[in-house]
Design a protein around this motif. Structure first.
Motif, PDB file in Angstrom:
ATOM      1  N   UNK A 185      10.953 -24.810  35.193  1.00  0.00           N
ATOM      2  CA  UNK A 185      11.384 -26.198  35.145  1.00  0.00           C
ATOM      3  C   UNK A 185      11.441 -26.824  36.539  1.00  0.00           C
ATOM      4  N   UNK A 186      12.030 -26.116  37.509  1.00  0.00           N
ATOM      5  CA  UNK A 186      12.266 -26.719  38.816  1.00  0.00           C
ATOM      6  C   UNK A 186      11.404 -26.153  39.946  1.00  0.00           C
ATOM      7  N   UNK A 187      10.982 -24.910  39.843  1.00  0.00           N
ATOM      8  CA  UNK A 187      10.232 -24.291  40.928  1.00  0.00           C
ATOM      9  C   UNK A 187       8.732 -24.426  40.707  1.00  0.00           C
ATOM     10  N   UNK A 188       8.264 -23.996  39.543  1.00  0.00           N
ATOM     11  CA  UNK A 188       6.832 -23.974  39.265  1.00  0.00           C
ATOM     12  C   UNK A 188       6.253 -25.383  39.204  1.00  0.00           C
ATOM     13  N   UNK A 189       6.994 -26.339  38.629  1.00  0.00           N
ATOM     14  CA  UNK A 189       6.487 -27.707  38.575  1.00  0.00           C
ATOM     15  C   UNK A 189       6.295 -28.282  39.969  1.00  0.00           C
ATOM     16  N   UNK A 190       7.130 -27.850  40.903  1.00  0.00           N
ATOM     17  CA  UNK A 190       6.978 -28.273  42.293  1.00  0.00           C
ATOM     18  C   UNK A 190       5.662 -27.752  42.864  1.00  0.00           C
ATOM     19  N   UNK A 191       5.316 -26.513  42.540  1.00  0.00           N
ATOM     20  CA  UNK A 191       4.045 -25.949  43.001  1.00  0.00           C
ATOM     21  C   UNK A 191       2.858 -26.682  42.386  1.00  0.00           C
ATOM     22  N   UNK A 192       2.967 -27.041  41.124  1.00  0.00           N
ATOM     23  CA  UNK A 192       1.896 -27.782  40.456  1.00  0.00           C
ATOM     24  C   UNK A 192       1.762 -29.169  41.080  1.00  0.00           C
ATOM     25  N   UNK A 193       2.892 -29.837  41.293  1.00  0.00           N
ATOM     26  CA  UNK A 193       2.887 -31.157  41.917  1.00  0.00           C
ATOM     27  C   UNK A 193       2.231 -31.083  43.292  1.00  0.00           C
ATOM     28  N   UNK A 194       2.533 -30.042  44.017  1.00  0.00           N
ATOM     29  CA  UNK A 194       1.995 -29.818  45.352  1.00  0.00           C
ATOM     30  C   UNK A 194       0.505 -29.478  45.287  1.00  0.00           C
ATOM     31  N   UNK A 195       0.029 -28.999  44.139  1.00  0.00           N
ATOM     32  CA  UNK A 195      -1.372 -28.621  43.990  1.00  0.00           C
ATOM     33  C   UNK A 195      -1.646 -27.207  44.461  1.00  0.00           C
ATOM     34  N   UNK A 196      -0.592 -26.384  44.520  1.00  0.00           N
ATOM     35  CA  UNK A 196      -0.754 -25.014  45.009  1.00  0.00           C
ATOM     36  C   UNK A 196      -1.671 -24.202  44.113  1.00  0.00           C
ATOM     37  N   UNK A 197      -1.655 -24.468  42.808  1.00  0.00           N
ATOM     38  CA  UNK A 197      -2.521 -23.730  41.900  1.00  0.00           C
ATOM     39  C   UNK A 197      -3.989 -24.005  42.201  1.00  0.00           C
ATOM     40  N   UNK A 198      -4.337 -25.240  42.481  1.00  0.00           N
ATOM     41  CA  UNK A 198      -5.720 -25.595  42.799  1.00  0.00           C
ATOM     42  C   UNK A 198      -6.116 -25.024  44.154  1.00  0.00           C
ATOM     43  N   UNK A 199      -5.229 -25.136  45.136  1.00  0.00           N
ATOM     44  CA  UNK A 199      -5.517 -24.596  46.464  1.00  0.00           C
ATOM     45  C   UNK A 199      -5.710 -23.078  46.409  1.00  0.00           C
ATOM     46  N   UNK A 200      -4.894 -22.408  45.593  1.00  0.00           N
ATOM     47  CA  UNK A 200      -5.016 -20.956  45.439  1.00  0.00           C
ATOM     48  C   UNK A 200      -6.370 -20.584  44.847  1.00  0.00           C
ATOM     49  N   UNK A 201      -6.795 -21.316  43.823  1.00  0.00           N
ATOM     50  CA  UNK A 201      -8.103 -21.046  43.221  1.00  0.00           C
ATOM     51  C   UNK A 201      -9.228 -21.303  44.212  1.00  0.00           C
ATOM     52  N   UNK A 202      -9.111 -22.363  45.011  1.00  0.00           N
ATOM     53  CA  UNK A 202     -10.124 -22.650  46.032  1.00  0.00           C
ATOM     54  C   UNK A 202     -10.187 -21.527  47.065  1.00  0.00           C
ATOM     55  N   UNK A 203      -9.031 -21.011  47.475  1.00  0.00           N
ATOM     56  CA  UNK A 203      -9.011 -19.914  48.440  1.00  0.00           C
ATOM     57  C   UNK A 203      -9.606 -18.639  47.846  1.00  0.00           C
ATOM     58  N   UNK A 204      -9.305 -18.366  46.580  1.00  0.00           N
ATOM     59  CA  UNK A 204      -9.888 -17.190  45.920  1.00  0.00           C
ATOM     60  C   UNK A 204     -11.395 -17.317  45.797  1.00  0.00           C
ATOM     61  N   UNK A 205     -11.879 -18.512  45.511  1.00  0.00           N
ATOM     62  CA  UNK A 205     -13.326 -18.737  45.423  1.00  0.00           C
ATOM     63  C   UNK A 205     -13.976 -18.546  46.795  1.00  0.00           C
ATOM     64  N   UNK A 206     -13.328 -19.042  47.861  1.00  0.00           N
ATOM     65  CA  UNK A 206     -13.852 -18.876  49.212  1.00  0.00           C
ATOM     66  C   UNK A 206     -13.880 -17.395  49.595  1.00  0.00           C
ATOM     67  N   UNK A 207     -12.842 -16.660  49.255  1.00  0.00           N
ATOM     68  CA  UNK A 207     -12.804 -15.227  49.520  1.00  0.00           C
ATOM     69  C   UNK A 207     -13.899 -14.508  48.753  1.00  0.00           C
TER      70      UNK A 207
END
Length: 176
Positions: A139-161
C-alpha cells in the motif's frame, strides 16, 4: 560470497523475516538487523536513558519506539528524494509511523496477554504479522516504487546487463 572471496564471516542482514511471530519480532530481530542495531543504539536507547527520569519507563518505551520508526521513515524519504530528486509523497514516512504505533500497541497488548494467560500460536501470529507487513508495504512502499518508475528502470537495467553479457559471452567462452 564475501566469506568465499575475503575469507571473512559477515553478519547476516536478515533472519528469516517470513517466520516473524509479531511486528516487534519482525522489526527487532529479523528485518535489516544492522539498521535495527544502529537505530536502537542511536535513537531508542538515548531516548529511554535521558527521558525515563522525566516521563517514566512506560511512556519513554512508547516514545522511543515511535520516534525510532519516525526517524527510519524520514531516512527512507531522504534516500528516495536523493535518488529521485522529486517532491516527497511522505508515504514511506506514513508506513513507518503506522508500524511504530502498531509495535507500541503490540507491546501493551503482550503485557496484558501475559497477565491474562493465553497467547497466539505462531500458526496464527506468523501469517497475521507477515500479512500486515505485506499489505502495508504494498500500500505505502511498493506504490512509491511504481510511482518513481523503479520497476521500469530495473527492467531497463536488466535488459542492458543481458545485452552486455550477450556481447561478452563469446569471448569468455573462447578463453574458457
Amino acid at each position: 560470497m564475501t566469506r568465499y572471496l575475503l575469507g571473512k564471516e559477515v553478519e547476516p542482514h536478515f533472519d528469516k523475516p517470513y517466520l516473524s511471530t509479531s511486528l516487534q519480532n519482525f522489526w527487532g530481530k529479523r528485518w535489516n538487523l544492522m539498521v535495527s542495531r544502529i537505530l536502537r543504539s542511536t535513537i531508542y536507547e538515548p531516548i529511554r536513558y535521558y527521558l525515563t527520569p522525566l516521563l517514566g519507563r512506560r511512556w519513554t518505551l512508547h516514545l522511543g519506539l515511535v520516534t525510532t520508526f519516525v526517524v527510519s521513515g524520514l531516512m527512507h524519504e531522504m534516500a528516495y528524494y536523493y535518488v529521485r530528486r522529486e517532491r516527497l509523497t511522505w508515504e514511506l514516512l506514513w508506513f513507518f509511523i503506522i508500524h511504530g504505533f502498531c509495535v507500541a500497541i503490540e507491546v501493551v497488548v503482550k503485557k496484558i496477554a501475559l497477565k491474562s494467560g493465553p497467547r497466539l500460536h505462531p500458526i496464527i501470529s506468523t501469517p497475521l504479522t507477515v500479512g500486515f507487513v505485506m499489505v502495508t508495504g504494498f500500500w505505502l512502499f511498493y506504490t512509491e516504487l511504481i510511482y518513481f518508475g523503479a520497476d521500469i528502470k530495473e527492467m531497463e537495467e536488466l535488459m542492458a546487463l543481458s545485452h552486455c553479457v550477450k556481447q561478452i559471452w563469446p569471448a569468455l567462452r573462447r578463453k574458457l
